[in-house]
Design a protein around this motif. Structure first.
Motif, PDB file in Angstrom:
ATOM      1  N   LEU A  20       0.746  -1.084   0.322  1.00 28.67           N
ATOM      2  CA  LEU A  20      -0.396   0.006   0.130  1.00 28.67           C
ATOM      3  C   LEU A  20       1.390   0.959   0.011  1.00 28.67           C
ATOM      4  O   LEU A  20       0.246   1.918  -0.466  1.00 28.67           O
ATOM      5  N   LEU A  21       2.190   0.978   0.354  1.00 24.19           N
ATOM      6  CA  LEU A  21       2.836   2.479   0.434  1.00 24.19           C
ATOM      7  C   LEU A  21       3.591   2.151  -1.301  1.00 24.19           C
ATOM      8  O   LEU A  21       3.719   3.381  -1.486  1.00 24.19           O
ATOM      9  N   GLY A  22       4.775   1.160  -0.687  1.00 23.11           N
ATOM     10  CA  GLY A  22       5.583   1.030  -1.834  1.00 23.11           C
ATOM     11  C   GLY A  22       5.451   1.057  -3.007  1.00 23.11           C
ATOM     12  O   GLY A  22       5.725   1.911  -4.338  1.00 23.11           O
ATOM     13  N   LEU A  23       4.137   0.363  -3.486  1.00 23.82           N
ATOM     14  CA  LEU A  23       3.800   0.364  -5.103  1.00 23.82           C
ATOM     15  C   LEU A  23       3.280   2.190  -5.473  1.00 23.82           C
ATOM     16  O   LEU A  23       3.530   2.245  -6.590  1.00 23.82           O
ATOM     17  N   PRO A  24       2.186   2.106  -4.387  1.00 22.00           N
ATOM     18  CA  PRO A  24       2.064   3.513  -5.370  1.00 22.00           C
ATOM     19  C   PRO A  24       2.861   4.072  -5.602  1.00 22.00           C
ATOM     20  O   PRO A  24       2.922   5.446  -6.696  1.00 22.00           O
ATOM     21  N   ALA A  25       3.949   4.410  -3.999  1.00 25.77           N
ATOM     22  CA  ALA A  25       5.174   5.781  -4.604  1.00 25.77           C
ATOM     23  C   ALA A  25       6.211   5.425  -5.896  1.00 25.77           C
ATOM     24  O   ALA A  25       6.543   5.891  -6.750  1.00 25.77           O
ATOM     25  N   PHE A  26       6.217   3.911  -5.782  1.00 21.35           N
ATOM     26  CA  PHE A  26       7.039   3.377  -6.804  1.00 21.35           C
ATOM     27  C   PHE A  26       6.156   3.878  -8.439  1.00 21.35           C
ATOM     28  O   PHE A  26       7.117   5.099  -8.779  1.00 21.35           O
ATOM     29  N   HIS A 156      11.894   3.485  10.102  1.00 25.71           N
ATOM     30  CA  HIS A 156      11.798   1.985   9.772  1.00 25.71           C
ATOM     31  C   HIS A 156      11.203   1.008   8.889  1.00 25.71           C
ATOM     32  O   HIS A 156      11.265   0.295   8.417  1.00 25.71           O
ATOM     33  N   ALA A 157      10.147   1.101   9.472  1.00 20.62           N
ATOM     34  CA  ALA A 157       8.916   1.271   8.806  1.00 20.62           C
ATOM     35  C   ALA A 157       7.814   1.384   7.445  1.00 20.62           C
ATOM     36  O   ALA A 157       8.308   0.991   6.383  1.00 20.62           O
ATOM     37  N   LEU A 158       8.194   2.825   7.252  1.00 15.44           N
ATOM     38  CA  LEU A 158       8.433   3.450   5.904  1.00 15.44           C
ATOM     39  C   LEU A 158       9.170   2.872   4.846  1.00 15.44           C
ATOM     40  O   LEU A 158       8.808   2.917   3.862  1.00 15.44           O
ATOM     41  N   ALA A 159      10.408   3.065   5.425  1.00 15.72           N
ATOM     42  CA  ALA A 159      11.235   2.151   4.359  1.00 15.72           C
ATOM     43  C   ALA A 159      11.499   1.261   4.078  1.00 15.72           C
ATOM     44  O   ALA A 159      11.784   0.426   2.848  1.00 15.72           O
ATOM     45  N   ALA A 160      11.699   0.196   5.177  1.00 15.64           N
ATOM     46  CA  ALA A 160      11.069  -1.131   4.838  1.00 15.64           C
ATOM     47  C   ALA A 160      10.219  -0.825   3.496  1.00 15.64           C
ATOM     48  O   ALA A 160      10.232  -2.248   2.247  1.00 15.64           O
ATOM     49  N   SER A 161       9.416  -0.648   4.166  1.00 13.72           N
ATOM     50  CA  SER A 161       7.496  -0.688   2.614  1.00 13.72           C
ATOM     51  C   SER A 161       8.241   0.371   1.155  1.00 13.72           C
ATOM     52  O   SER A 161       7.708  -0.789   0.208  1.00 13.72           O
ATOM     53  N   ILE A 162       8.660   0.685   1.479  1.00  8.04           N
ATOM     54  CA  ILE A 162       9.564   1.693   0.093  1.00  8.04           C
ATOM     55  C   ILE A 162      10.010   0.674  -0.468  1.00  8.04           C
ATOM     56  O   ILE A 162       9.990   0.109  -1.849  1.00  8.04           O
ATOM     57  N   TRP A 163      11.212  -0.247   0.130  1.00  6.15           N
ATOM     58  CA  TRP A 163      11.455  -0.942  -0.327  1.00  6.15           C
ATOM     59  C   TRP A 163      10.880  -2.375  -1.070  1.00  6.15           C
ATOM     60  O   TRP A 163      11.113  -2.901  -1.871  1.00  6.15           O
ATOM     61  N   ILE A 164      10.013  -2.754  -0.349  1.00  5.86           N
ATOM     62  CA  ILE A 164       9.033  -4.091  -0.798  1.00  5.86           C
ATOM     63  C   ILE A 164       8.556  -4.071  -1.360  1.00  5.86           C
ATOM     64  O   ILE A 164       8.117  -4.660  -2.441  1.00  5.86           O
ATOM     65  N   GLY A 165       7.575  -2.872  -1.752  1.00  4.91           N
ATOM     66  CA  GLY A 165       6.648  -2.478  -2.796  1.00  4.91           C
ATOM     67  C   GLY A 165       7.314  -2.078  -3.871  1.00  4.91           C
ATOM     68  O   GLY A 165       6.679  -2.740  -4.558  1.00  4.91           O
ATOM     69  N   ALA A 166       8.381  -1.659  -3.858  1.00  6.23           N
ATOM     70  CA  ALA A 166       9.086  -1.119  -5.689  1.00  6.23           C
ATOM     71  C   ALA A 166       9.734  -2.302  -5.799  1.00  6.23           C
ATOM     72  O   ALA A 166       9.588  -3.436  -7.067  1.00  6.23           O
ATOM     73  N   LEU A 167      10.668  -3.204  -4.736  1.00  7.62           N
ATOM     74  CA  LEU A 167      10.884  -4.924  -5.487  1.00  7.62           C
ATOM     75  C   LEU A 167       9.373  -4.910  -5.478  1.00  7.62           C
ATOM     76  O   LEU A 167       9.614  -6.368  -6.966  1.00  7.62           O
ATOM     77  N   ALA A 168       8.248  -5.558  -5.403  1.00  3.43           N
ATOM     78  CA  ALA A 168       7.056  -5.957  -5.327  1.00  3.43           C
ATOM     79  C   ALA A 168       6.928  -5.893  -7.129  1.00  3.43           C
ATOM     80  O   ALA A 168       6.621  -6.469  -7.985  1.00  3.43           O
ATOM     81  N   ALA A 169       7.287  -4.943  -7.066  1.00  2.00           N
ATOM     82  CA  ALA A 169       6.816  -4.100  -8.421  1.00  2.00           C
ATOM     83  C   ALA A 169       7.717  -4.353  -9.696  1.00  2.00           C
ATOM     84  O   ALA A 169       7.619  -4.510 -10.713  1.00  2.00           O
ATOM     85  N   PHE A 170       9.021  -4.344  -9.867  1.00  4.93           N
ATOM     86  CA  PHE A 170       9.981  -4.380 -10.378  1.00  4.93           C
ATOM     87  C   PHE A 170       9.774  -5.962 -10.565  1.00  4.93           C
ATOM     88  O   PHE A 170       9.771  -7.336 -11.790  1.00  4.93           O
ATOM     89  N   ALA A 171       9.453  -6.795  -9.736  1.00  2.07           N
ATOM     90  CA  ALA A 171       9.565  -8.666  -9.912  1.00  2.07           C
ATOM     91  C   ALA A 171       8.131  -8.411 -10.857  1.00  2.07           C
ATOM     92  O   ALA A 171       7.986  -9.538 -11.655  1.00  2.07           O
TER      93      ALA A 171
END
Length: 301
Positions: A20-26, A156-171
């Protein structure tokens, strides 16, 4: 049995929050790279992620209340739930998370994909991810360090979400590759390169806040005795998985992204394999921290 459900529901919320954070931010900071592709799947993924969070958060509230009240029948009584929501930070955080998830679901269903939609969902994703700090060990720290630990946990939670959400997008981008599409290949290469600054910031934040959190939860005197407690063992597993993700991210940035720009056919098999491993490591970390949140940290023993 309730302990198992608490872990499952925590893990589900962590995964949904990251999306919910990492994907729309990406989609926002990679708009120039991926915008021309007209992607439809991010909206569908966000609908499912918001729905999962909207169900898992109140379910976690009831489960946590049952643990504290001693039975499920006592937990579902209005007076018990009202006390949990109005009198405890844990209950308040879960209610805020539920509301943000419901609003995100509505936004994902009603708004058209584009910058306004991604902006709204990113803001709501920030609320969902930040709320994890109030349902974890960070909120339990007392005294002068309370604010510092809580802020560190939020970052810590925000940074993790940004990274994991982007990783899901790339995958997903790599898995759903259209056949021989130079425009798609160029977009993926640009998005990989463009993520460098965001990824470096996220990693730096994770390292700094991880050290701060460990100072509160482990303590210098027990840093060399992690294997003596279940929490410490899981923390070591988390660090190994984080190191693996960090190494793979460096390979993506400095080797595969330039190769992708020159020869997508040669880069893609390696990129797909490394992204699969990195994403599996990310899911492993989410599972580990879901369990860690139920265990007393070494500093409390």
């Amino acid at each position: 049995m309730a302990d198992v459900w608490i872990v499952v529901l925590r893990g589900l919320q962590y995964a949904a929050g990251a999306l919910l954070l990492g994907l729309p931010a990406f989609m926002l900071y990679s708009q120039q790279a991926v915008g021309p592709l007209g992607l439809r799947w991010p909206r569908q993924v966000l609908i499912w992620a918001a729905a999962a969070a909207a169900v898992a958060a109140p379910a976690a509230l009831v489960t946590q209340t049952a643990m504290m009240a001693g039975s499920l029948s006592e937990a579902v009584k209005p007076a018990t739930l009202a006390f949990m929501v109005t009198g405890m930070g844990l209950g308040q955080a879960l209610m805020v998370r539920t509301l943000a998830a419901v609003l995100a679901l509505g936004a994902a269903l009603l708004l058209r994909p584009g910058r306004p939609m991604w902006s709204v969902l990113t803001l709501l994703g920030v609320i969902v991810s930040a709320s994890f700090a109030w349902t974890g060990h960070g909120a339990a720290t007392e005294g002068a360090g309370h604010a510092a630990h809580l802020i560190s946990d939020v970052l810590h939670a925000l940074a993790a979400s940004i990274w994991i959400g982007a990783l899901a997008a790339f995958a997903v981008l790599v898995v759903r590759r259209p056949a021989e599409d130079p425009a798609w290949e160029a977009s993926v290469a640009r998005s990989l390169t463009g993520f460098a600054g965001v990824g470096a910031t996220a990693v730096g934040t994770l390292i700094v806040t991880g050290l701060i959190n460990s100072a509160f939860l482990v303590g210098p005197s027990k840093a060399l005795e992690l294997w003596t407690s279940p929490y410490g063992v899981l923390l070591m597993i988390k660090l190994v998985l984080f190191g693996l993700m960090l190494g793979l991210a460096a390979i993506h940035r400095f080797r595969l992204a330039p190769l992708m720009a020159r020869d997508a056919g040669q880069a893609l098999p390696h990129l797909k394999k490394s992204l699969t491993i990195e994403f599996a490591a990310a899911l492993g970390i989410l599972a580990v921290i879901a369990v860690m949140g139920t265990l007393p940290p070494p500093a409390a023993l």
